[in-house]
Design a protein around this motif. Sequence first.
Motif, PDB file in Angstrom:
ATOM      1  N   LYS A 262       0.839  -1.210   0.000  1.00 32.33           N
ATOM      2  CA  LYS A 262       0.000   0.000   0.000  1.00 32.33           C
ATOM      3  C   LYS A 262       0.869   1.253   0.000  1.00 32.33           C
ATOM      4  O   LYS A 262       0.543   2.253  -0.642  1.00 32.33           O
ATOM      5  N   HIS A 263       1.995   1.202   0.727  1.00 34.43           N
ATOM      6  CA  HIS A 263       2.903   2.357   0.789  1.00 34.43           C
ATOM      7  C   HIS A 263       3.524   2.618  -0.585  1.00 34.43           C
ATOM      8  O   HIS A 263       3.605   3.763  -1.029  1.00 34.43           O
ATOM      9  N   ILE A 264       3.955   1.543  -1.253  1.00 35.91           N
ATOM     10  CA  ILE A 264       4.553   1.692  -2.586  1.00 35.91           C
ATOM     11  C   ILE A 264       3.536   2.285  -3.544  1.00 35.91           C
ATOM     12  O   ILE A 264       3.833   3.204  -4.329  1.00 35.91           O
ATOM     13  N   GLU A 265       2.303   1.763  -3.467  1.00 35.57           N
ATOM     14  CA  GLU A 265       1.230   2.249  -4.335  1.00 35.57           C
ATOM     15  C   GLU A 265       0.976   3.740  -4.079  1.00 35.57           C
ATOM     16  O   GLU A 265       0.831   4.535  -5.017  1.00 35.57           O
ATOM     17  N   ALA A 266       0.929   4.127  -2.803  1.00 32.41           N
ATOM     18  CA  ALA A 266       0.676   5.532  -2.445  1.00 32.41           C
ATOM     19  C   ALA A 266       1.786   6.446  -2.957  1.00 32.41           C
ATOM     20  O   ALA A 266       1.523   7.548  -3.462  1.00 32.41           O
ATOM     21  N   ILE A 267       3.038   5.988  -2.850  1.00 34.34           N
ATOM     22  CA  ILE A 267       4.174   6.802  -3.314  1.00 34.34           C
ATOM     23  C   ILE A 267       4.086   7.028  -4.821  1.00 34.34           C
ATOM     24  O   ILE A 267       4.200   8.165  -5.302  1.00 34.34           O
ATOM     25  N   ILE A 268       3.857   5.959  -5.572  1.00 36.41           N
ATOM     26  CA  ILE A 268       3.800   6.089  -7.040  1.00 36.41           C
ATOM     27  C   ILE A 268       2.613   6.958  -7.464  1.00 36.41           C
ATOM     28  O   ILE A 268       2.728   7.798  -8.373  1.00 36.41           O
TER      29      ILE A 268
ATOM     30  N   SER B 244      13.553  18.274  -4.261  1.00 30.72           N
ATOM     31  CA  SER B 244      12.290  18.978  -4.005  1.00 30.72           C
ATOM     32  C   SER B 244      11.093  18.130  -4.431  1.00 30.72           C
ATOM     33  O   SER B 244      10.048  18.133  -3.773  1.00 30.72           O
ATOM     34  N   ARG B 245      11.267  17.420  -5.537  1.00 27.52           N
ATOM     35  CA  ARG B 245      10.180  16.540  -5.994  1.00 27.52           C
ATOM     36  C   ARG B 245       9.957  15.399  -4.971  1.00 27.52           C
ATOM     37  O   ARG B 245       8.823  15.013  -4.687  1.00 27.52           O
ATOM     38  N   ARG B 246      11.038  14.862  -4.429  1.00 26.11           N
ATOM     39  CA  ARG B 246      10.919  13.784  -3.437  1.00 26.11           C
ATOM     40  C   ARG B 246      10.179  14.270  -2.192  1.00 26.11           C
ATOM     41  O   ARG B 246       9.361  13.542  -1.623  1.00 26.11           O
ATOM     42  N   LEU B 247      10.467  15.488  -1.789  1.00 27.16           N
ATOM     43  CA  LEU B 247       9.790  16.066  -0.628  1.00 27.16           C
ATOM     44  C   LEU B 247       8.299  16.229  -0.903  1.00 27.16           C
ATOM     45  O   LEU B 247       7.452  15.918  -0.062  1.00 27.16           O
ATOM     46  N   ARG B 248       7.961  16.695  -2.125  1.00 27.67           N
ATOM     47  CA  ARG B 248       6.552  16.869  -2.503  1.00 27.67           C
ATOM     48  C   ARG B 248       5.810  15.535  -2.547  1.00 27.67           C
ATOM     49  O   ARG B 248       4.693  15.396  -2.071  1.00 27.67           O
ATOM     50  N   ILE B 249       6.469  14.521  -3.098  1.00 27.15           N
ATOM     51  CA  ILE B 249       5.864  13.177  -3.196  1.00 27.15           C
ATOM     52  C   ILE B 249       5.629  12.615  -1.801  1.00 27.15           C
ATOM     53  O   ILE B 249       4.570  12.049  -1.515  1.00 27.15           O
ATOM     54  N   ALA B 250       6.607  12.796  -0.900  1.00 26.17           N
ATOM     55  CA  ALA B 250       6.490  12.298   0.477  1.00 26.17           C
ATOM     56  C   ALA B 250       5.311  12.945   1.190  1.00 26.17           C
ATOM     57  O   ALA B 250       4.521  12.265   1.865  1.00 26.17           O
ATOM     58  N   LYS B 251       5.172  14.262   1.013  1.00 26.92           N
ATOM     59  CA  LYS B 251       4.043  14.970   1.637  1.00 26.92           C
ATOM     60  C   LYS B 251       2.717  14.502   1.036  1.00 26.92           C
ATOM     61  O   LYS B 251       1.717  14.353   1.741  1.00 26.92           O
ATOM     62  N   GLY B 252       2.734  14.273  -0.263  1.00 28.21           N
ATOM     63  CA  GLY B 252       1.504  13.870  -0.957  1.00 28.21           C
ATOM     64  C   GLY B 252       0.966  12.515  -0.509  1.00 28.21           C
ATOM     65  O   GLY B 252      -0.250  12.305  -0.469  1.00 28.21           O
TER      66      GLY B 252
ATOM     67  N   GLY C 230       1.912  11.062   2.491  1.00 36.29           N
ATOM     68  CA  GLY C 230       1.924  10.958   3.949  1.00 36.29           C
ATOM     69  C   GLY C 230       3.007  10.042   4.486  1.00 36.29           C
ATOM     70  O   GLY C 230       2.905   9.540   5.608  1.00 36.29           O
ATOM     71  N   LEU C 231       4.071   9.826   3.696  1.00 38.00           N
ATOM     72  CA  LEU C 231       5.173   8.972   4.128  1.00 38.00           C
ATOM     73  C   LEU C 231       6.459   9.793   4.185  1.00 38.00           C
ATOM     74  O   LEU C 231       6.476  10.966   3.823  1.00 38.00           O
ATOM     75  N   SER C 232       7.537   9.173   4.606  1.00 39.69           N
ATOM     76  CA  SER C 232       8.797   9.903   4.756  1.00 39.69           C
ATOM     77  C   SER C 232       9.574   9.934   3.440  1.00 39.69           C
ATOM     78  O   SER C 232       9.378   9.083   2.561  1.00 39.69           O
ATOM     79  N   VAL C 233      10.477  10.899   3.342  1.00 42.77           N
ATOM     80  CA  VAL C 233      11.354  10.997   2.171  1.00 42.77           C
ATOM     81  C   VAL C 233      12.232   9.746   2.092  1.00 42.77           C
ATOM     82  O   VAL C 233      12.553   9.269   1.001  1.00 42.77           O
ATOM     83  N   THR C 234      12.591   9.200   3.257  1.00 38.94           N
ATOM     84  CA  THR C 234      13.401   7.971   3.290  1.00 38.94           C
ATOM     85  C   THR C 234      12.713   6.844   2.538  1.00 38.94           C
ATOM     86  O   THR C 234      13.351   6.099   1.785  1.00 38.94           O
TER      87      THR C 234
END
Length: 446
Positions: A370-376, A393-401, A403-407
Amino acid sequence: MFENLSERLDKIFRNLRGKGYLTEDNIKAGLREVRMALLEADVNFRIVKNFIAEVEKRALGVEVMKSLTPGQQVVKIVYEQLVNLMDTEGFQFKVFNNRLTKVMLVGLQGSGKTTACAKLAAFYRKKGIKPMLVACDVYRPAAVDQLKILGKQIGIPVVSEDTKNVLKIADSALSMADKEMVNLLIFDTAGRLHIDEPMMEEVARLKTHIKPDYIFFVADATTGQDAVTIAKEFYDKLAFDAVILTKLDGDARGGAALSIKAVTGKPVAFVGIGEKISDLEIFYPDRMASRILGMGDVLTLIEKAEEAIDMEAEEKLARKMLKNQFTLNDFLKQLQSIKKMGSLESIIRMIPGLGRKLPADLKIDDKALKHIEAIIQSMTEKEREHPEIINGSRRLRIAKGCGLSVTEVNRLLRQFEEMKKMLKKVNTPQGRKHIERMMGGNRPEI
């Protein structure tokens, strides 16, 4: 399902297979342990007694004692006796697309009867059958509403009336089924917390009134021998045709599945293996015996894959992989296909040799998928097709979008890059030949 029993039997048979030859004492000692394992799995003691007696008679015969692999022969005999114990004796639930088939589901309150109605309807709609549900459980609070909600979720009509007269409800359903040219009419009947005469009388009246083609008794597998005892009482009153065993995924012992046929004389027809509407399977004794003995269940796995995966799309994807054009969009589609097949744990336990290596109490969390799906899904279309453009910056936006961490975003991108490198290595003469064999010999244009 059957985790405790499977683990015990695996240890017993591993010990037998480890011996170069078997003696009568070896076999009897092993079967004593099998007997204890079955009793601890809540299998009816009379059934265990007969089962062990039959296995012992065969195990001490020529087919084992003179075999080059006696340990494996004993396992084979146990497998065959398990199949016999659960044998459906050719029972088939036949639904035709040119006439109406009427089905009643009966059982105690809390056995999963209402959900089983919806699962059965959804199962046969996939096969081109037009089903309809009938709300005849007029006593349990919210039972009618529950069936309506389930019907709405799966897009199957539900017949209900503002009355407690189940015969009147049944007449309305039969009339509507005729008008709508329905093939499968499923009646959800009243249950109680215990068997009582008024309940049985009402269900018996409904049976006489509608003359069902099939009656299924719905039993909760997690109640073990209680489910078997109740099934016997229901059969004595209603003479049902077969059993739907629910909540089998929550039954680590397996006593109900192994006992119900021997006690009632009627087979298990379907099993519920999860909470989703799609989590209903036809019961195959040979496949279930394989699962119990930790041998996996390849046929069910193949059937699930065929239902969930578009083979034409998979062939196109294989060609993209050969050309190293695999994108995050393709990866997302693969994940969604896997999710349709069920939980990761249930899939892994069907793989021969792998399922038995998993600890009985292991629970594989599907949250990672589910996390992988949410990230993509938090990426733009361009980012999915060209992940190399994803900067800080894109990674930060994706993480916020999502609800997961940049890591976690970084981990996914790193793993995807490693996968692409691996696919590139596959694109060699030897690697291409391997993939061609998997695709049935069709040589892709490269």
